[in-house]
Design a protein around this motif. Structure first.
Motif, PDB file in Angstrom:
ATOM      1  N   GLY A   1       0.804  -1.215   0.000  1.00 43.30           N
ATOM      2  CA  GLY A   1       0.000   0.000   0.000  1.00 43.30           C
ATOM      3  C   GLY A   1       0.835   1.262   0.000  1.00 43.30           C
ATOM      4  O   GLY A   1       2.063   1.222   0.111  1.00 43.30           O
ATOM      5  N   SER A   2       0.161   2.391  -0.129  1.00 44.05           N
ATOM      6  CA  SER A   2       0.848   3.681  -0.250  1.00 44.05           C
ATOM      7  C   SER A   2       1.642   4.031   1.006  1.00 44.05           C
ATOM      8  O   SER A   2       2.720   4.626   0.933  1.00 44.05           O
ATOM      9  CB  SER A   2      -0.169   4.789  -0.534  1.00 44.05           C
ATOM     10  OG  SER A   2      -1.149   4.854   0.493  1.00 44.05           O
ATOM     11  N   ALA A   3       1.138   3.637   2.185  1.00 43.13           N
ATOM     12  CA  ALA A   3       1.854   3.961   3.422  1.00 43.13           C
ATOM     13  C   ALA A   3       3.191   3.242   3.477  1.00 43.13           C
ATOM     14  O   ALA A   3       4.180   3.782   3.977  1.00 43.13           O
ATOM     15  CB  ALA A   3       1.002   3.582   4.638  1.00 43.13           C
ATOM     16  N   LEU A   4       3.231   2.032   2.952  1.00 50.12           N
ATOM     17  CA  LEU A   4       4.482   1.277   2.940  1.00 50.12           C
ATOM     18  C   LEU A   4       5.497   1.963   2.038  1.00 50.12           C
ATOM     19  O   LEU A   4       6.675   2.078   2.368  1.00 50.12           O
ATOM     20  CB  LEU A   4       4.222  -0.157   2.477  1.00 50.12           C
ATOM     21  CG  LEU A   4       5.369  -1.138   2.648  1.00 50.12           C
ATOM     22  CD1 LEU A   4       5.702  -1.336   4.117  1.00 50.12           C
ATOM     23  CD2 LEU A   4       5.025  -2.481   2.010  1.00 50.12           C
ATOM     24  N   ARG A   5       5.024   2.446   0.884  1.00 49.50           N
ATOM     25  CA  ARG A   5       5.925   3.151  -0.025  1.00 49.50           C
ATOM     26  C   ARG A   5       6.421   4.461   0.583  1.00 49.50           C
ATOM     27  O   ARG A   5       7.572   4.851   0.405  1.00 49.50           O
ATOM     28  CB  ARG A   5       5.220   3.405  -1.359  1.00 49.50           C
ATOM     29  CG  ARG A   5       4.988   2.135  -2.181  1.00 49.50           C
ATOM     30  CD  ARG A   5       4.505   2.471  -3.589  1.00 49.50           C
ATOM     31  NE  ARG A   5       3.140   3.002  -3.571  1.00 49.50           N
ATOM     32  CZ  ARG A   5       2.058   2.249  -3.640  1.00 49.50           C
ATOM     33  NH1 ARG A   5       2.166   0.931  -3.701  1.00 49.50           N
ATOM     34  NH2 ARG A   5       0.857   2.800  -3.658  1.00 49.50           N
ATOM     35  N   GLU A   6       5.538   5.144   1.321  1.00 46.28           N
ATOM     36  CA  GLU A   6       5.939   6.389   1.974  1.00 46.28           C
ATOM     37  C   GLU A   6       7.004   6.134   3.036  1.00 46.28           C
ATOM     38  O   GLU A   6       7.972   6.889   3.162  1.00 46.28           O
ATOM     39  CB  GLU A   6       4.720   7.056   2.599  1.00 46.28           C
ATOM     40  CG  GLU A   6       3.735   7.603   1.570  1.00 46.28           C
ATOM     41  CD  GLU A   6       2.416   8.003   2.198  1.00 46.28           C
ATOM     42  OE1 GLU A   6       2.309   7.922   3.444  1.00 46.28           O
ATOM     43  OE2 GLU A   6       1.491   8.376   1.451  1.00 46.28           O
ATOM     44  N   LEU A   7       6.822   5.056   3.797  1.00 43.03           N
ATOM     45  CA  LEU A   7       7.807   4.713   4.812  1.00 43.03           C
ATOM     46  C   LEU A   7       9.139   4.344   4.173  1.00 43.03           C
ATOM     47  O   LEU A   7      10.202   4.718   4.661  1.00 43.03           O
ATOM     48  CB  LEU A   7       7.292   3.548   5.673  1.00 43.03           C
ATOM     49  CG  LEU A   7       6.130   3.857   6.613  1.00 43.03           C
ATOM     50  CD1 LEU A   7       5.591   2.575   7.220  1.00 43.03           C
ATOM     51  CD2 LEU A   7       6.571   4.820   7.709  1.00 43.03           C
TER      52      LEU A   7
END
Length: 242
Positions: free
Chosen positions: A80-86
């Motif tokens: 998900g997008s949060a994983l990519r942001e992290l």
């Protein structure tokens, strides 16, 4: 709060490295890794983690709520997008170091240069340097290649004790370890040759493979004879800078 009974009896079927001892956390990470390897159905998540269907679904939905997993139009689970942001906020020392070393190797060889890291049954291109012109073997950063062909795959398989099963023969991998590098011609892609060497962390563990690749017409069917020495020097430079 009592222990979730649906999580009992599954620990032995999971391969988690490392294991924190916090059952729900370890199983959540297993689901996350299973979906990160490649897009996964719920059945895929169960087979890759050994978790019961209800448990895998509950954890995947929880990870989706936090943006760590998402479902595409086909209902497949993926990062998900949060994983990519992290991930974007994390400094990758190896990638940063590669930016200082790969361009020089490209200048020396005149060929395409890549850095690969293993993720399960694939190797991921995490850094690359391409010559400005001419016929090239372009491998964009982020490209996922199977661990079944090519010199980079041989190097990553040769020193990987976590994945003892390999598409390459025991003899082939033993020869790679003895030489300290691997080469291929027409294995991953027709007309392409490559040579790769291991990159080690301060503990001596192989964490990546640095590669030079290009047309067989230029590199020859035994590219190691021409470029192995320069490649090993580049790998050593990466290790020193890290």
């Amino acid at each position: 709060m009592g222990q979730d009974s649906s999580l009992l009896g599954t620990a032995e079927s999971l391969t988690l490295a490392p294991v924190s001892g916090i059952g729900v956390l370890d199983k959540s990470v297993a689901v996350l890794r299973a979906a990160s390897a490649e897009p996964a159905t719920l059945a895929d998540l169960c087979s890759r983690t050994g978790l019961p269907r209800a448990t895998a679904h509950r954890l995947a939905v929880g990870l989706e709520v936090h943006g760590l997993l998402s479902r595409d139009g086909d209902g497949l689970w993926r990062p998900g997008s949060a994983l990519r942001e992290l991930a974007a906020s994390t400094v990758d020392t190896l990638v940063e170091t590669a930016a200082m070393v790969l361009p020089r190797l490209r200048e020396i060889t005149g060929e395409s240069v890549q850095l690969y890291r293993r993720e399960g049954d694939h190797r991921i291109c995490i850094a690359a340097a391409e010559p400005p012109s001419g016929l090239r073997d372009t491998v964009p950063v982020g490209t996922r290649l199977p661990m079944t062909a090519g010199s980079g795959a041989k190097v990553l398989a040769a020193w990987d004790e976590a994945h003892p099963e390999s598409a390459f023969s025991t003899r082939t991998l033993a020869e790679v370890r003895k030489r300290g590098w691997a080469q291929s011609a027409g294995e991953r892609e027709a007309g392409v040759a490559s040579v790769s060497a291991p990159v080690r962390n301060p503990r001596g563990e192989v964490i990546a493979a640095i590669s030079v690749s290009g047309p067989i017409d230029r590199m020859g069917r035994r590219p190691g004879a021409r470029w192995a020495a320069d490649l090993l020097q580049a790998a050593e430079a990466l290790q020193r800078r890290m």
